[in-house]
Design an enzyme around this catalytic site. Sequence first.
Site, PDB file in Angstrom:
ATOM      1  N   ASN A  48       8.862  -6.424   4.011  1.00  0.00           N
ATOM      2  CA  ASN A  48       8.682  -5.367   3.239  1.00  0.00           C
ATOM      3  C   ASN A  48       9.958  -4.310   3.393  1.00  0.00           C
ATOM      4  O   ASN A  48      10.405  -4.258   4.474  1.00  0.00           O
ATOM      5  CB  ASN A  48       7.485  -4.503   3.385  1.00  0.00           C
ATOM      6  CG  ASN A  48       7.335  -3.460   2.640  1.00  0.00           C
ATOM      7  OD1 ASN A  48       6.796  -2.149   3.141  1.00  0.00           O
ATOM      8  ND2 ASN A  48       7.326  -3.399   1.182  1.00  0.00           N
ATOM      9  N   GLN A 100      -6.322  -1.148   3.349  1.00  0.00           N
ATOM     10  CA  GLN A 100      -5.499  -0.959   4.573  1.00  0.00           C
ATOM     11  C   GLN A 100      -6.097   0.318   5.173  1.00  0.00           C
ATOM     12  O   GLN A 100      -6.613   1.235   4.195  1.00  0.00           O
ATOM     13  CB  GLN A 100      -4.235  -0.527   4.007  1.00  0.00           C
ATOM     14  CG  GLN A 100      -3.254  -0.220   5.199  1.00  0.00           C
ATOM     15  CD  GLN A 100      -2.118   0.428   4.929  1.00  0.00           C
ATOM     16  OE1 GLN A 100      -1.874   1.518   4.353  1.00  0.00           O
ATOM     17  NE2 GLN A 100      -0.971  -0.418   5.263  1.00  0.00           N
ATOM     18  N   LYS A 105       0.758  -3.920   9.506  1.00  0.00           N
ATOM     19  CA  LYS A 105       1.948  -3.607   8.742  1.00  0.00           C
ATOM     20  C   LYS A 105       2.657  -2.469   9.448  1.00  0.00           C
ATOM     21  O   LYS A 105       1.861  -1.251   9.829  1.00  0.00           O
ATOM     22  CB  LYS A 105       1.515  -2.927   7.377  1.00  0.00           C
ATOM     23  CG  LYS A 105       2.795  -2.608   6.405  1.00  0.00           C
ATOM     24  CD  LYS A 105       2.282  -2.338   5.149  1.00  0.00           C
ATOM     25  CE  LYS A 105       3.894  -2.356   4.142  1.00  0.00           C
ATOM     26  NZ  LYS A 105       4.711  -1.100   4.652  1.00  0.00           N
ATOM     27  N   PRO A 142       0.655  -1.091  -0.115  1.00  0.00           N
ATOM     28  CA  PRO A 142      -0.148  -0.094  -0.123  1.00  0.00           C
ATOM     29  C   PRO A 142       0.883   1.415   0.058  1.00  0.00           C
ATOM     30  O   PRO A 142       1.787   1.297   0.870  1.00  0.00           O
ATOM     31  CB  PRO A 142      -1.001  -0.245   1.403  1.00  0.00           C
ATOM     32  CG  PRO A 142       0.134  -1.041   2.218  1.00  0.00           C
ATOM     33  CD  PRO A 142       0.765  -1.901   1.214  1.00  0.00           C
ATOM     34  N   CYS A 174       3.093   4.305   8.674  1.00  0.00           N
ATOM     35  CA  CYS A 174       3.290   5.406   7.787  1.00  0.00           C
ATOM     36  C   CYS A 174       3.793   6.607   8.948  1.00  0.00           C
ATOM     37  O   CYS A 174       3.101   6.717   9.977  1.00  0.00           O
ATOM     38  CB  CYS A 174       1.976   5.671   7.322  1.00  0.00           C
ATOM     39  SG  CYS A 174       2.030   7.102   6.290  1.00  0.00           S
ATOM     40  N   ARG A 177       8.072   0.535  -3.990  1.00  0.00           N
ATOM     41  CA  ARG A 177       8.503   1.556  -4.983  1.00  0.00           C
ATOM     42  C   ARG A 177       9.021   0.824  -6.372  1.00  0.00           C
ATOM     43  O   ARG A 177       8.724   1.314  -7.397  1.00  0.00           O
ATOM     44  CB  ARG A 177       9.576   2.330  -4.384  1.00  0.00           C
ATOM     45  CG  ARG A 177       9.231   3.447  -3.802  1.00  0.00           C
ATOM     46  CD  ARG A 177      10.373   4.094  -2.795  1.00  0.00           C
ATOM     47  NE  ARG A 177      11.159   3.419  -1.905  1.00  0.00           N
ATOM     48  CZ  ARG A 177      12.208   3.371  -1.602  1.00  0.00           C
ATOM     49  NH1 ARG A 177      12.715   4.481  -2.094  1.00  0.00           N
ATOM     50  NH2 ARG A 177      12.919   2.832  -0.660  1.00  0.00           N
TER      51      ARG A 177
END
Length: 354
Positions: free
Chosen positions: A217, A76, A145, A24, A106, A244
């Site tokens: 990740n 998410q 996550k 995400p 995040c 990315r």
Amino acid sequence: MSPQIIAMYHKALKNREKLFAVAPMIDWTDRHCRFFHRQMTRHALLYTEMVVADAILHGDRGRLLDDDTPGPVALQLGGSDPDKLAKAVELAAPWPYCEINLNVGCPSDRVQSGTFGACLMRDPALVGRCIAAMKSATTLPVTVKCRLGVDDQDIGPALDALAEAVWEAEADGVWVHARKAWLEGLSPKQNREVPPLDYGRVYRLKRENPSRFIGLNGGLESLNHALGAIEGDDVVLDAVMLGRAAYQTPGILRDADRLFFGDARTPVNWEGLVEAMADHAAAHIQSGGRLHHVTRHMTGLFHGFAGARAWRQILSTEAVKPGAGPQVLFAAFEKVKPGLAAERHGAVSCGEPA
């Protein structure tokens, strides 16, 4: 999404079959991006960009949640209020997602102002309550996550505490971005690049929790890199997630089904891909959208091929013009056809760098 697809994903999660996912990414993995990625991989688990629970409760749910992407897609969520997250999960039930994921990684300013995202690494007990509430509202898998830690946290106890809290709340899996997040002093972009990677910490978590679903990740640069990173010296992870690299060079995704899922069917036909995206763009324009909403995700598609620069230039300059239509895609595609013909005759593949 068919019940069969959801059942297949649940089976893979339960049986620890290796999964491959596209991460995400805020402002990137919208529904047009996911539809585009799905043209190249039938099986990869795709994620929405983070959707804030409050937006689902009070905003335009159709705009936020509508998705015409076939195959497994996970939603998410962002938030830190267990009741709001549970309600958001309930409200999302009519849409065909196969997993609900809570963002605990995040580091953006707007996430920090809402005291969620990576900030939650500091409060594992609250994360556990959020997961328990979300689990009570759905029969779908609920995952997390996260990062290794934030700021001055020791990544040993920080990750252990977060994992223990969510597993006690019966979370179905943990995806770990194998870096710390620095909430002060680094921008979101720097947080994706500056804090050092530590895959070993994720392997250790898996080694100490062999029956738990743990995915990796962060910093994975290609499909082969991701495939190799599944295995540590004495441990095998359950899944890997590309971010990315999948977005900036999306052509690599056409090899994902073969490498991760044993699907040896012929990779995507480029002409068919462009036609599918042109049809998708035409429908979006017909509903009041703009061509560049779709094509902005496609500029890196032909990375490594002759004509790739012209492809990027046409999409970057022509697709943004008022009234631009799918013909722009076909005009750009003409610039790369010679390079694609060379590939068919045994030249370089777009799957990995030569």
